[in-house]
Design a protein around this motif. Structure first.
Motif, short mmCIF file in Angstrom:
data_model
loop_
_atom_site.label_atom_id
_atom_site.label_comp_id
_atom_site.label_asym_id
_atom_site.label_seq_id
_atom_site.Cartn_x
_atom_site.Cartn_y
_atom_site.Cartn_z
N LEU A 110 0.64 -0.67 0.50
CA LEU A 110 0.03 -0.69 -0.31
C LEU A 110 0.66 1.58 0.04
O LEU A 110 0.21 2.33 0.18
N GLY A 111 2.08 1.42 -0.01
CA GLY A 111 3.41 2.30 -0.59
C GLY A 111 2.23 3.14 -1.47
O GLY A 111 2.64 4.68 -0.29
N LEU A 112 2.10 3.22 -2.64
CA LEU A 112 1.74 3.93 -3.49
C LEU A 112 0.37 4.57 -2.86
O LEU A 112 -0.31 5.43 -3.15
N GLY A 150 3.05 6.75 -9.75
CA GLY A 150 4.63 6.92 -8.56
C GLY A 150 5.98 8.17 -8.93
O GLY A 150 6.14 8.93 -9.15
N ALA A 151 6.28 6.53 -9.47
CA ALA A 151 7.81 7.21 -9.48
C ALA A 151 8.57 6.17 -10.72
O ALA A 151 8.28 5.04 -10.58
N VAL A 231 26.53 6.58 -13.26
CA VAL A 231 25.57 6.66 -12.83
C VAL A 231 24.89 5.49 -11.32
O VAL A 231 24.98 4.45 -12.37
N ASP A 232 24.74 5.73 -10.96
CA ASP A 232 24.25 4.29 -9.64
C ASP A 232 22.85 4.63 -9.21
O ASP A 232 21.98 2.79 -9.97
N ALA A 233 22.46 4.83 -10.18
CA ALA A 233 20.71 5.50 -10.15
C ALA A 233 19.58 6.89 -10.91
O ALA A 233 20.59 7.94 -10.92
N VAL A 234 18.93 7.08 -11.72
CA VAL A 234 17.91 7.44 -11.63
C VAL A 234 16.60 7.20 -11.51
O VAL A 234 16.03 6.19 -11.62
N THR A 235 15.87 8.47 -11.18
CA THR A 235 14.91 8.59 -10.45
C THR A 235 13.63 9.49 -11.52
O THR A 235 14.70 10.18 -11.81
N ALA A 278 8.93 0.90 -12.67
CA ALA A 278 7.70 2.36 -12.95
C ALA A 278 6.17 1.85 -11.77
O ALA A 278 5.48 0.35 -12.08
N ASP A 279 6.42 2.47 -10.61
CA ASP A 279 5.86 2.38 -9.97
C ASP A 279 6.51 0.61 -8.86
O ASP A 279 7.17 0.52 -8.56
N ALA A 280 5.04 -0.14 -8.79
CA ALA A 280 5.12 -1.78 -8.32
C ALA A 280 6.21 -2.81 -9.82
O ALA A 280 6.07 -3.95 -9.78
N VAL A 281 6.06 -2.01 -10.99
CA VAL A 281 5.93 -3.26 -11.95
C VAL A 281 7.80 -2.96 -12.81
O VAL A 281 8.19 -1.64 -12.98
N VAL A 282 8.18 -4.09 -13.02
CA VAL A 282 9.63 -4.04 -13.29
C VAL A 282 9.28 -3.57 -14.77
O VAL A 282 8.60 -5.59 -15.00
#
Length: 305
Positions: A110-112, A150-151, A231-235, A278-282
């Motif tokens: 339920l984080g989103l 979300g992100a 890069v380590d990460a992109v958001t 993408a949100d909860a989906v890889v």
């Protein structure tokens, strides 16, 4: 798909609104927390002029219920995956602009829902459906017609699964008992197969540990970071006013490197084939992906005030 129609009398609830609801209950929510589902249905049925409850057994019935909602306001009872599924379906039907979605969060992920401002208690969430107000929210749409609420995370960091939800999913223990695990598993497997067939690039596989990546990140055509900078990460996430907010964390050697940030309407990431969450989906692997921010693209009923 089971359907139940109920009417609330004006004498029982003088403040009931003249609203007709279509309540679509996700099968996983019924499996993991039947009591919260029951409470939500009772509150909604008592507070609305008319409530139709649908209990889909799989994704086809879930989609069919939303398509046939007519003038009823759709209410999804389920976790983040159910919310995302409903928004994606309405987006593909090009009906997000004219539809206010309501959600009663039930489940282990339920984080989103929390980040969007939805109450996570069954009573409070159901009351928010009845007494809340629609708020238009931004989202991202990618070049494969996928939506992000979300992100986006590159590489796709694992999403933790609460111990209770993971144990019940694996063993079949919980409110329904071991004897009900097989129908629930069949429903989950059907959901996964449908998602995989409709979007070949999307998977539910948890990636392994990812190292630094070499990616080109462009915001409205301007390069924020290029392939020569690991890069380590992109958001990437929706921001206010119809823009996407981007944060790039360069690979740090010694002292930690400061993140690079930018915002714009369009974000394109390219490079060696990469996966992303993408949100909860890889999703992926892909060689390039573009996200476009859309202002006020979808409506969500949130608590008033």
């Amino acid at each position: 798909m089971a359907e139940v129609a109920t009417s609330a009398s004006s004498s029982a609830n003088s403040s009931a609104r003249s609203v007709s609801l279509l309540v679509v209950v996700d099968p996983v929510a019924r499996r993991l927390d039947g009591e919260s589902v029951r409470i939500a249905k009772d509150v909604l049925s008592a507070g609305a002029a008319h409530t139709k409850v649908c209990l889909p057994d799989g994704p086809e019935e879930f989609a069919r219920a939303l398509r046939r909602r007519g003038s009823r306001r759709p209410v999804v009872v389920g976790d983040d995956s159910a919310l995302l599924r409903a928004v994606a379906l309405l987006h593909r039907q090009r009906e997000l602009a004219g539809c206010a979605l309501s959600v009663v969060p039930v489940g282990s992920a339920l984080g989103l829902a929390r980040s969007l401002g939805l109450p996570t208690g069954a009573v409070a969430a159901a009351r928010a459906v009845l007494d809340g107000a629609e708020r238009r929210l931004d989202l991202l749409v990618d070049d494969s017609d996928g939506v992000v609420l979300g992100a986006v995370g590159i590489p796709p960091a694992p999403v933790p699964v609460p111990a209770r939800g993971r144990a019940e999913a694996e063993s079949g223990a919980g409110p329904g008992g071991p004897g009900t695990v097989r129908p629930w598993l069949r429903s989950c497997q059907s959901f996964v197969r449908t998602l995989a067939s409709s979007r070949p690039a999307r998977t539910a596989v948890t990636p392994g540990a990812a190292g630094p990546a070499r990616l080109r990140v462009e915001v409205d055509g301007a390069t924020l970071v290029d392939l020569d900078q690991p890069v380590d990460a992109v958001t990437v996430m929706p921001g206010a006013g119809g823009v996407a907010v981007v944060e790039v964390r360069p690979l740090s050697v010694g002292a930690q490197a400061s993140p690079l940030t930018a915002s714009g309407r369009t974000v394109t990431v390219s490079g060696a084939h990469f996966r992303y969450r993408a949100d909860a989906v890889v999703c992926g692997p892909v060689g390039t992906r573009t996200w476009v921010a859309r202002e006020g693209a979808w409506g969500l009923t949130l608590p008033a005030g």
